[in-house]
Design an enzyme around this catalytic site. Structure first.
Site, short mmCIF file in Angstrom:
data_model
loop_
_atom_site.label_atom_id
_atom_site.label_comp_id
_atom_site.label_asym_id
_atom_site.label_seq_id
_atom_site.Cartn_x
_atom_site.Cartn_y
_atom_site.Cartn_z
CG ASP A 121 6.13 -12.46 8.18
OD1 ASP A 121 5.46 -13.48 8.45
OD2 ASP A 121 6.29 -11.53 8.98
CG ASP A 295 5.53 -5.57 3.52
OD1 ASP A 295 6.67 -5.65 3.04
OD2 ASP A 295 5.29 -5.63 4.74
CB CYS A 333 -9.81 10.69 -2.08
SG CYS A 333 -9.84 8.97 -1.56
CB CYS A 335 -11.72 6.07 -0.52
SG CYS A 335 -11.85 7.17 0.90
CB CYS A 338 -13.02 10.91 0.26
SG CYS A 338 -11.48 11.03 1.20
CG HIS A 363 -8.43 8.34 3.02
ND1 HIS A 363 -8.88 8.97 1.88
CD2 HIS A 363 -7.19 8.83 3.25
CE1 HIS A 363 -7.95 9.80 1.45
NE2 HIS A 363 -6.91 9.74 2.27
#
Lengths: 418, 427
Positions: A121, A295, A333, A335, A338, A363
């Protein structure tokens, strides 16, 4: 398709434009946007955004790694989750460790050892939101360093110079940020100033062949000002556009109207980045309104407080009700968290070790990235409207709990929710 | 308990003391083993501090035994009871053996809370009092591969009276006998091993009595308690360990609680200890430091030349001497580490330790770690913990190698040299 530039003849001649309209035919910006699919119902699109470090599949959510690190997650873990682009904050990194050191470390990529794309930014937003003693003049943003009390001027040139040192793939122009709840002449002033600052930023970019500079559309919640800003900025030869000055506490009804107005006027062949937006519902709706990039610190920040994002909202892992719950956070999920851990274990681990936060952070990033991948897939396969309906049904227990702004926004792009 | 399956097989015993071998018959099926001298994997509630399974498994050659503590676990008794399948599965640990100790070696607990019938542990929600019945109920739900018997270990402070020390030895023996009775009558604990705890403070006769009596019980091994860093100097510790180990059977393992500094580990291995807890790298991580001491004894011609030329080692000049004389404060930096918060690392683009193969050293530089520490970023703890764990377990590997090749003196010289050099520079 590389950025197509229409230029020359019909340059508008408002006073702001006299400065330095550096329009060159077909400048070779280090960015290519390939539109893979466009939704036939909404304004959504799926693109391949080719950047210097890798190709980004859009729509994309970009996790925020403020100080050159993503809150307890290693770059390998982030890569493993499929992240193709993340953010660094110019204000923080410019303060510590400073542009000189990062330049010596081969830019922010080298410093944090991140092999994929980075977006930085301008530093202006933090200046206005974090630093109390800041003053905005035509020159730039003046503020006192919170570290040594020294007065510092962040000018458009300075912002770009720092971002050139950071070596990000996408840099943001310094804009004059006004809170989205402010009205009156200050908003207009900020919009015009942002246009002037864009020209100064374009002129200051030392690496136009390696680093893309995005313009930021301002104009508050005033449609006329937004339109003026859009008209002016789209005349500049920039590789991409951001929609700024939103997501700051304004009414959602105003928010989506400004978003859709912006995408209506932004060129089809350039990426559109909606700044500071990251709630799941907002993402899905704003993709439908035609945005490509997003974002937000929310998914990673909320993780550290034990809030896990799930298709039905969020789950507060630290709440007592999960102490004996042996399911994973989200049984569907995939991930790493999980796949291995139960809500009950994570609940207990929060009392013993910070690794509990890392589990939830992983996660939540996985949730955001998976959501965007599903959105993209549905656009490519031509059933995005159906995806939206299923998504909303899962997110809200009943039809009457759908936020009215989302219903209106979706209706504006021809998606009605049962 | 029909004879323990756990068995120590020696490949080498040096001067009747330092023991090199393999601890066999581990795990409830008796198929696993670990090398000694060795150390356990230190965890908070089954998690190596700061690390997820992904980051942990960037490390190779991790210890096969993970340590968990009742101070973390006791407050979660209810959920584990309902879960029924034991702590290992609850914590998502699939491929490790579990050792359950009473206290967290890195979090010394307040004294004054033990009674004839109870000991106390401190969890996140405060003190939890354990009777033998509750202690054993916890073991049944944790289902470790081996555990430390309940013990009154409150004698580590200076000036503990002889009377109090004697009482702690007596109580600990009584707890052990009671634990064993429950253990033998619990099907759930079939195949689980018990370590008896040797107490005795700094009083030699009590140490000997505690060891002798504990050795008479059907235990698989021994924990030596009350000798931790901060409680006494190494000379006294060595004396007490030597006296205790004389009373213990040769083929059963000896675990030393609360000692982790490399110099102390070396001295205690020489005195006959086999197993250690790896809380030291965690403490180093928490103070923002990186282990950097040299333990490389493999012949390296280039290095030899460097040394001949009087070349200074990379890290020797960087460690800051302190902590060595401060026995009471375990949070103080030692001379085995560098303080990455120090400004000198701000623009140091070298890895933490040149040649180190850990994830942190292969991917990041000191300047980045310095930045993460001064900005209070969570990744600092993650990366330091990876490196410090790798370095510390690497040291144990080198220690076994040195014992195998009769090079313990050389290793001691390497490890301690940084410290010798310190003093010179200081003067």
């Amino acid at each position: 398709m590389a950025a197509v530039i229409e230029c020359g003849a019909d340059i508008d001649t408002t006073p702001e434009n006299h400065m330095s309209l550096k329009k060159t035919l077909s400048s070779a910006s280090p960015l290519t946007l390939r539109i893979v699919a466009e939704c036939s119902v909404t304004k959504a699109r799926a693109c391949d955004l080719v950047l210097p470090h890798c190709t980004v599949s859009t729509p994309v959510f970009m996790p925020v790694g403020t100080q050159g690190t993503l809150k307890g997650i290693t770059v390998d873990q982030l890569e493993g989750l499929g992240c193709q682009i993340c953010l660094g904050n110019t204000y923080h990194l410019g303060m510590r460790p400073g542009p000189d050191l990062i330049e010596k470390a081969n830019g922010l990529h080298g410093f944090m050892n991140w092999k994929r794309n980075l977006l930085t930014d301008s530093g202006g937003f933090q200046m206005v939101s974090l630093v109390e003693l800041s003053e905005v003049t035509e020159e730039g943003v003046k503020f006192k360093s919170p570290y040594d009390g020294k007065e510092i001027l962040l000018s458009p040139e300075k912002s770009i110079s720092i971002q050139n040192s950071l070596g990000s793939d996408i840099m943001m122009q310094l804009d004059d940020v006004v809170s989205s709840t402010v009205t009156g002449p200050r908003v207009e002033e900020a919009m015009h100033r942002s246009i002037r600052w864009l020209d100064r930023c374009i002129a200051a970019n030392k690496n136009p062949d390696k680093q893309n500079l995005f313009a930021i559309i301002q104009g508050g919640l005033n449609a006329d000002l937004r339109k003026t800003c859009l008209d002016e900025m789209t005349k500049r030869d920039v590789p991409g556009f951001a929609i700024g000055g939103l997501s700051g506490g304004e009414e959602k009804d105003d928010f989506w109207r400004m978003v859709t107005l912006s995408t209506d006027h932004l060129p089809r062949e350039k990426p559109r980045y909606l700044m500071g937006v990251g709630y799941a519902v907002d993402l899905v709706v704003c993709v439908a309104l035609g945005c490509d990039m997003f974002d937000c610190v929310f998914p990673t920040r909320t993780a550290r407080f034990g809030s896990a994002l799930v298709p039905w909202g969020s789950l507060q892992v630290k709440h007592k009700q999960y102490a004996k719950d042996l399911q994973p956070i989200d049984p569907d999920c995939k991930c790493p968290t999980c796949k291995r851990h139960s809500r009950a274990y994570l609940h207990a681990l929060f009392k013993s070790d910070t690794a509990a936060m890392h589990h939830i952070t992983i996660h939540n990033i996985a949730y955001q990235l998976t959501l965007m991948r599903s959105v993209r897939q549905s656009i490519v396969e031509g059933h995005f409207p159906e995806f939206i309906r299923t998504f909303m049904k899962r997110m809200f227990p009943s039809r009457d709990q759908y936020p009215s702004w989302a219903v209106d926004a979706l209706a504006s792009v021809n998606v009605t929710l049962e | 308990m029909a004879g323990s399956r756990m068995k120590l097989e020696f490949s080498r015993v040096i001067q009747g003391r330092s023991r090199l071998g393999v601890l066999k018959g581990l795990g409830r099926n008796g198929q696993d083993s670990m090398e000694v001298p060795g150390c356990l994997l230190y965890t908070h509630f089954g998690t190596v501090p700061h690390l997820t399974q992904d980051t942990l498994h960037t490390l190779s050659n991790l210890p096969s035994v993970t340590q968990v503590t009742l101070s973390n676990i006791a407050e979660h008794q209810e959920v584990l009871e309902e879960f029924k399948d034991g702590f290992r599965k609850f914590a998502g640990l699939h491929d490790t053996l579990l050792y359950c100790s009473l206290h967290d070696p890195a979090a010394p607990c307040p004294t004054g809370y033990t009674t004839n019938k109870t000991v106390s542990v401190w969890g996140s929600g405060g003190r939890i009092e354990l009777t033998v019945a509750k202690f054993m109920a916890l073991q049944k739900i944790v289902q470790p591969d081996w555990y430390q018997s309940m013990a009154d270990g409150e004698t580590w402070q200076n000036n503990t009276s002889r009377k109090r020390v004697r009482k702690s030895v007596d109580r600990t023996l009584t707890h052990l006998d009671e634990c064993l009775v429950v253990h033998q009558n619990s099907q759930e604990l079939d195949g689980v091993e018990v370590f008896g705890v040797v107490e005795g403070g700094d009083i030699l006769e009590e140490r000997v009595r505690s060891a002798r009596e504990t050795a008479k019980r059907p235990v698989a091994g021994f924990c030596l308690d009350g000798l931790q860093t901060g409680s006494m100097d190494q000379t006294l510790r060595t004396q007490l360990i030597a006296a205790v180990t004389k009373e213990l059977p040769e083929d059963k393992p000896r675990l030393l609680q609360g000692v982790g500094r490399p110099d102390e580990v070396l001295a205690c291995v020489e005195a006959g200890m086999d197993l250690f807890e790896s809380f030291f790298p965690f403490q180093v991580t928490e103070r923002g430091c990186a282990l950097c001491f040299d333990f490389n004894i493999s012949p390296d011609p280039e290095r030899a030349v460097l040394e001949l030329n009087g070349g200074e080692r990379d890290t020797a000049g960087e460690t800051q001497p302190n902590g060595d004389h401060n026995l009471d404060d375990q949070t103080q930096m030692t001379s085995f580490e560098i303080d990455l918060k120090d400004k000198r690392y701000q623009d140091d683009f070298r890895p933490l330790v040149e040649g180190c193969g850990c994830y942190c050293c292969k991917n990041h530089q000191r300047a980045y770690l310095h930045h993460l520490l001064v900005t209070n970023e969570l990744l600092a703890g993650v990366l330091l913990m990876i490196h410090n764990t790798a370095h510390y377990h690497g040291f144990f590997g080198a220690l076994r190698e040195a014992l195998a090749n009769d090079q313990l003196d050389l290793l001691k010289d390497r490890v301690l040299r940084g410290r010798g050099g310190q003093t010179e520079r200081k003067e």
